[in-house]
Design a protein around this motif. Structure first.
Motif, PDB file in Angstrom:
ATOM      1  N   GLU A 155       1.015   4.135  -2.822  1.00 16.16           N
ATOM      2  CA  GLU A 155       0.865   5.551  -2.462  1.00 16.16           C
ATOM      3  C   GLU A 155       1.970   6.392  -3.093  1.00 16.16           C
ATOM      4  O   GLU A 155       1.732   7.503  -3.600  1.00 16.16           O
ATOM      5  CB  GLU A 155       0.887   5.679  -0.938  1.00 16.16           C
ATOM      6  CG  GLU A 155       0.668   7.109  -0.457  1.00 16.16           C
ATOM      7  CD  GLU A 155       0.737   7.224   1.054  1.00 16.16           C
ATOM      8  OE1 GLU A 155       0.108   8.142   1.616  1.00 16.16           O
ATOM      9  OE2 GLU A 155       1.430   6.389   1.689  1.00 16.16           O
ATOM     10  N   ARG A 156       3.172   5.862  -3.087  1.00 18.41           N
ATOM     11  CA  ARG A 156       4.267   6.604  -3.715  1.00 18.41           C
ATOM     12  C   ARG A 156       4.038   6.730  -5.229  1.00 18.41           C
ATOM     13  O   ARG A 156       4.290   7.787  -5.837  1.00 18.41           O
ATOM     14  CB  ARG A 156       5.587   5.909  -3.429  1.00 18.41           C
ATOM     15  CG  ARG A 156       6.017   6.016  -1.974  1.00 18.41           C
ATOM     16  CD  ARG A 156       7.461   5.551  -1.816  1.00 18.41           C
ATOM     17  NE  ARG A 156       7.621   4.128  -2.127  1.00 18.41           N
ATOM     18  CZ  ARG A 156       7.483   3.138  -1.260  1.00 18.41           C
ATOM     19  NH1 ARG A 156       7.169   3.421   0.012  1.00 18.41           N
ATOM     20  NH2 ARG A 156       7.649   1.893  -1.636  1.00 18.41           N
ATOM     21  N   VAL A 205      -3.199   2.667   2.828  1.00 17.99           N
ATOM     22  CA  VAL A 205      -2.060   2.595   3.759  1.00 17.99           C
ATOM     23  C   VAL A 205      -2.547   2.600   5.205  1.00 17.99           C
ATOM     24  O   VAL A 205      -2.053   1.839   6.047  1.00 17.99           O
ATOM     25  CB  VAL A 205      -1.098   3.763   3.496  1.00 17.99           C
ATOM     26  CG1 VAL A 205      -0.065   3.869   4.610  1.00 17.99           C
ATOM     27  CG2 VAL A 205      -0.400   3.585   2.151  1.00 17.99           C
ATOM     28  N   ALA A 231       0.826  -1.205   0.000  1.00 16.68           N
ATOM     29  CA  ALA A 231       0.000   0.000   0.000  1.00 16.68           C
ATOM     30  C   ALA A 231       0.860   1.254   0.000  1.00 16.68           C
ATOM     31  O   ALA A 231       0.532   2.253  -0.676  1.00 16.68           O
ATOM     32  CB  ALA A 231      -0.921  -0.016   1.218  1.00 16.68           C
ATOM     33  N   GLU A 232       1.968   1.221   0.694  1.00 19.98           N
ATOM     34  CA  GLU A 232       2.867   2.385   0.694  1.00 19.98           C
ATOM     35  C   GLU A 232       3.494   2.588  -0.681  1.00 19.98           C
ATOM     36  O   GLU A 232       3.682   3.732  -1.127  1.00 19.98           O
ATOM     37  CB  GLU A 232       3.936   2.191   1.764  1.00 19.98           C
ATOM     38  CG  GLU A 232       3.396   2.320   3.187  1.00 19.98           C
ATOM     39  CD  GLU A 232       4.461   2.023   4.222  1.00 19.98           C
ATOM     40  OE1 GLU A 232       5.513   1.449   3.839  1.00 19.98           O
ATOM     41  OE2 GLU A 232       4.255   2.348   5.417  1.00 19.98           O
ATOM     42  N   VAL A 250      -4.317   9.306  -5.134  1.00 22.90           N
ATOM     43  CA  VAL A 250      -3.502   9.572  -3.934  1.00 22.90           C
ATOM     44  C   VAL A 250      -4.332   9.379  -2.675  1.00 22.90           C
ATOM     45  O   VAL A 250      -3.878   8.764  -1.698  1.00 22.90           O
ATOM     46  CB  VAL A 250      -2.910  10.988  -4.011  1.00 22.90           C
ATOM     47  CG1 VAL A 250      -2.302  11.388  -2.672  1.00 22.90           C
ATOM     48  CG2 VAL A 250      -1.869  11.064  -5.115  1.00 22.90           C
ATOM     49  N   ASP A 251      -5.572   9.903  -2.687  1.00 20.30           N
ATOM     50  CA  ASP A 251      -6.439   9.740  -1.502  1.00 20.30           C
ATOM     51  C   ASP A 251      -6.738   8.267  -1.237  1.00 20.30           C
ATOM     52  O   ASP A 251      -6.720   7.799  -0.086  1.00 20.30           O
ATOM     53  CB  ASP A 251      -7.740  10.512  -1.702  1.00 20.30           C
ATOM     54  CG  ASP A 251      -7.516  12.029  -1.741  1.00 20.30           C
ATOM     55  OD1 ASP A 251      -6.468  12.473  -1.201  1.00 20.30           O
ATOM     56  OD2 ASP A 251      -8.369  12.746  -2.286  1.00 20.30           O
ATOM     57  N   GLN A 252      -7.033   7.523  -2.288  1.00 16.96           N
ATOM     58  CA  GLN A 252      -7.358   6.101  -2.123  1.00 16.96           C
ATOM     59  C   GLN A 252      -6.159   5.312  -1.605  1.00 16.96           C
ATOM     60  O   GLN A 252      -6.291   4.437  -0.747  1.00 16.96           O
ATOM     61  CB  GLN A 252      -7.838   5.526  -3.452  1.00 16.96           C
ATOM     62  CG  GLN A 252      -9.200   6.061  -3.868  1.00 16.96           C
ATOM     63  CD  GLN A 252      -9.628   5.556  -5.235  1.00 16.96           C
ATOM     64  OE1 GLN A 252      -8.861   4.839  -5.899  1.00 16.96           O
ATOM     65  NE2 GLN A 252     -10.820   5.929  -5.665  1.00 16.96           N
ATOM     66  N   THR A 253      -4.981   5.619  -2.113  1.00 17.98           N
ATOM     67  CA  THR A 253      -3.794   4.915  -1.623  1.00 17.98           C
ATOM     68  C   THR A 253      -3.487   5.291  -0.175  1.00 17.98           C
ATOM     69  O   THR A 253      -3.002   4.456   0.602  1.00 17.98           O
ATOM     70  CB  THR A 253      -2.582   5.224  -2.506  1.00 17.98           C
ATOM     71  OG1 THR A 253      -2.409   6.660  -2.591  1.00 17.98           O
ATOM     72  CG2 THR A 253      -2.780   4.662  -3.914  1.00 17.98           C
ATOM     73  N   ALA A 254      -3.788   6.542   0.219  1.00 17.61           N
ATOM     74  CA  ALA A 254      -3.583   6.940   1.627  1.00 17.61           C
ATOM     75  C   ALA A 254      -4.518   6.145   2.546  1.00 17.61           C
ATOM     76  O   ALA A 254      -4.109   5.689   3.619  1.00 17.61           O
ATOM     77  CB  ALA A 254      -3.817   8.442   1.793  1.00 17.61           C
ATOM     78  N   GLY A 259       1.574   9.316  -5.927  1.00 19.24           N
ATOM     79  CA  GLY A 259       2.165  10.645  -5.751  1.00 19.24           C
ATOM     80  C   GLY A 259       2.923  11.086  -6.980  1.00 19.24           C
ATOM     81  O   GLY A 259       2.843  12.254  -7.403  1.00 19.24           O
TER      82      GLY A 259
END
Length: 486
Positions: free
Chosen positions: A133-134, A213, A129-130, A206-210, A137
């Protein structure tokens, strides 16, 4: 013949008269002998004087002690439960009833294989998940750059349209060139809208990956918690009680009670008092005062003693059957354990100007027998404040300094004269004076006893047995000699 008959009648009458005179003389002589044996005319009966134990009434400051019975309870108790089921991989050697444990000590460890695998999977999911997220980004940065480029292209197309319009206005250009420039401007505007849509999608990614995480971290935390729950530790120093018989390699189920830890240094005692007793242990606001208590457990002639103070009282009187349940915290209770049935002694607030008397000195109506100047008894009422076993605490009033009978009995009462036996003189009163008798005096006393016709045979035998002893009570000798006339 008539003369002879009269002579014989006279002789008969004379013989009868002589016989009657002899009978009268015998009766008189017997009466005289009996009177002489009794020692003369009976003496007037003296007033009966009864010996009685007396003690002085002294007023002072006394602390009443209230006695009750209660049960020792544990203040700190921890129930050991298995948060999850599994196989027992490790067991502490002190994991048994009565075992002493310390804070942080490992008591039981379950097989951590499944929990470790779940933790590792959660850690991998968090790493994935991190990474997403990257990546989101970076995509967001590219989308922003693309939007900037589209805005720049649209500005250039707008300038080109304006330039073609200026040329056409001077008559040097053509209408086709203006239309071509306007079409390129429209295409640039369409590209700008596409860039804005891509930027919005990048921001949503980005919001979904946050969120992903965050979920992965929660899953990892939960997996670590489950892994930590495979180890059961002692939260504080104490002793184990009610331990479940488990062995290494055995299976336990989730939420199964394995035992409990009791802190033996944190104990209290709960005891019941009547409402009247409880009323003497509260302050003006109705809260119990911190009165000192002494807890005693008698075991085979030995006593386990602990001290403490009253801490609180129960919220309801129903639990005490109309009275009150009071709780006292114990300072140190070596040897005592929760569940012990103990005797509780509570020191009440001290009382001034009161006296302590034996319970046998006061009757049911609260009256005592006091000694006056003539050694006669008077019935005096006193206010009974406390009853403590075989002692009572009274408000003496005017009895201070006087003497009262320590033990009431049916033989004594008001108006009777007594021979007071004060503390320290009981031994002298219990041992009567003894005298030595010569053989002649002893024989005379025994003869006087045997010659007393009014004395029962059982009493005679008793007195003769006493007179035959080496030393004879002096009051017995004096009494016999007085009755015999010296």
């Amino acid at each position: 013949m008539r003369f002879f008959g009269r002579a014989m009648g006279g002789l008969f009458l004379a013989a009868v008269t002589a016989a009657l005179l002899a009978l009268a003389v015998g009766v008189v002589a017997a009466a005289l002998r009996e009177r002489m044996a009794a020692g003369g005319p009976p003496a007037p009966t003296p007033e009966r004087v009864v010996s009685a134990n007396v003690l002085p009434v002294e007023a002072g400051r006394i602390t009443p002690v209230l006695t009750a019975y209660g049960e020792v309870r544990a203040v700190r108790t921890l129930e050991l439960r298995a948060p999850q089921g599994g196989r027992v991989a490790e067991l502490s050697p002190r994991f048994a009833d009565g075992g002493a444990v310390t804070a942080g000590e490992v008591l039981l460890r379950l097989d951590p294989a499944e929990a470790t695998a779940a933790r590792d999977l959660a850690a991998a999911a968090l790493a994935e998940a991190e990474a997403a997220e990257r990546e989101a980004g970076r995509s967001l940065l590219l989308a922003r750059d693309d939007l900037t480029q589209a805005e720049a292209q649209l500005a250039l197309r707008a300038q080109a349209v304006q330039r073609q319009r200026d040329i056409a206005a001077r008559g040097a250009g053509s209408a086709a060139a203006v239309e071509t420039a306007e079409l390129a401007q429209a295409q640039a505007q369409q590209a700008l809208l596409s860039s804005r849509a891509a930027l919005a999608q990048a921001e949503a990614a980005v919001d979904q990956t946050a969120i992903a995480v965050t979920r992965a971290r929660i899953s990892l935390t939960e997996a670590e918690r489950v892994l930590s729950e495979t180890v059961i530790r002692a939260e504080f120093d104490g002793r184990l009680d009610g331990v479940l018989p488990v062995v290494t390699g055995g299976q336990i189920t989730a939420n199964e009670v394995l035992g409990r830890i009791i802190d033996p240094a944190a104990l209290e005692v709960a005891f019941r008092l009547s409402t009247a007793q409880y009323a003497r242990l509260i302050d003006a606001q109705g809260a119990p005062i911190p009165a000192p208590v002494t807890v005693r457990l008698d075991v085979a002639g030995a006593s386990l003693v602990a001290t403490g103070r009253i801490l609180r009282a129960g919220a309801s009187g129903a639990e005490a059957g109309g009275g009150r349940v009071v709780y006292a915290a114990l300072d140190a209770a070596p040897g005592l354990r929760p569940g012990d049935f103990v005797t509780v002694e509570v020191a009440e607030p001290p009382l001034d100007a009161v006296a302590e008397l034996p319970a046998t000195a006061v009757d049911a109506a609260g009256r005592v027998l006091a000694l006056n100047a003539e050694d006669r008894l008077e019935d005096v009422a006193v206010a009974v404040l406390r009853r403590q076993g075989d002692r009572v605490i009274v408000a003496p009033g005017a009895l201070v300094g006087r003497e009262v009978v320590a033990e009431r009995s049916p033989l004594i009462g008001a108006g009777i004269k007594v021979r007071p036996v004060r503390p320290g003189t009981e031994q002298a009163a219990a041992e009567p004076a003894l005298v030595d008798l010569s053989e002649d005096r002893r024989a005379a006393l025994i003869a006087a006893v045997e010659g007393n016709a009014r004395m029962p045979d059982e009493v005679k035998a008793q007195l003769i047995e006493q007179l035959q002893q080496d030393r004879v009570p002096a009051d017995l000798v004096a009494r016999i000699e007085a009755r015999a006339g010296g």
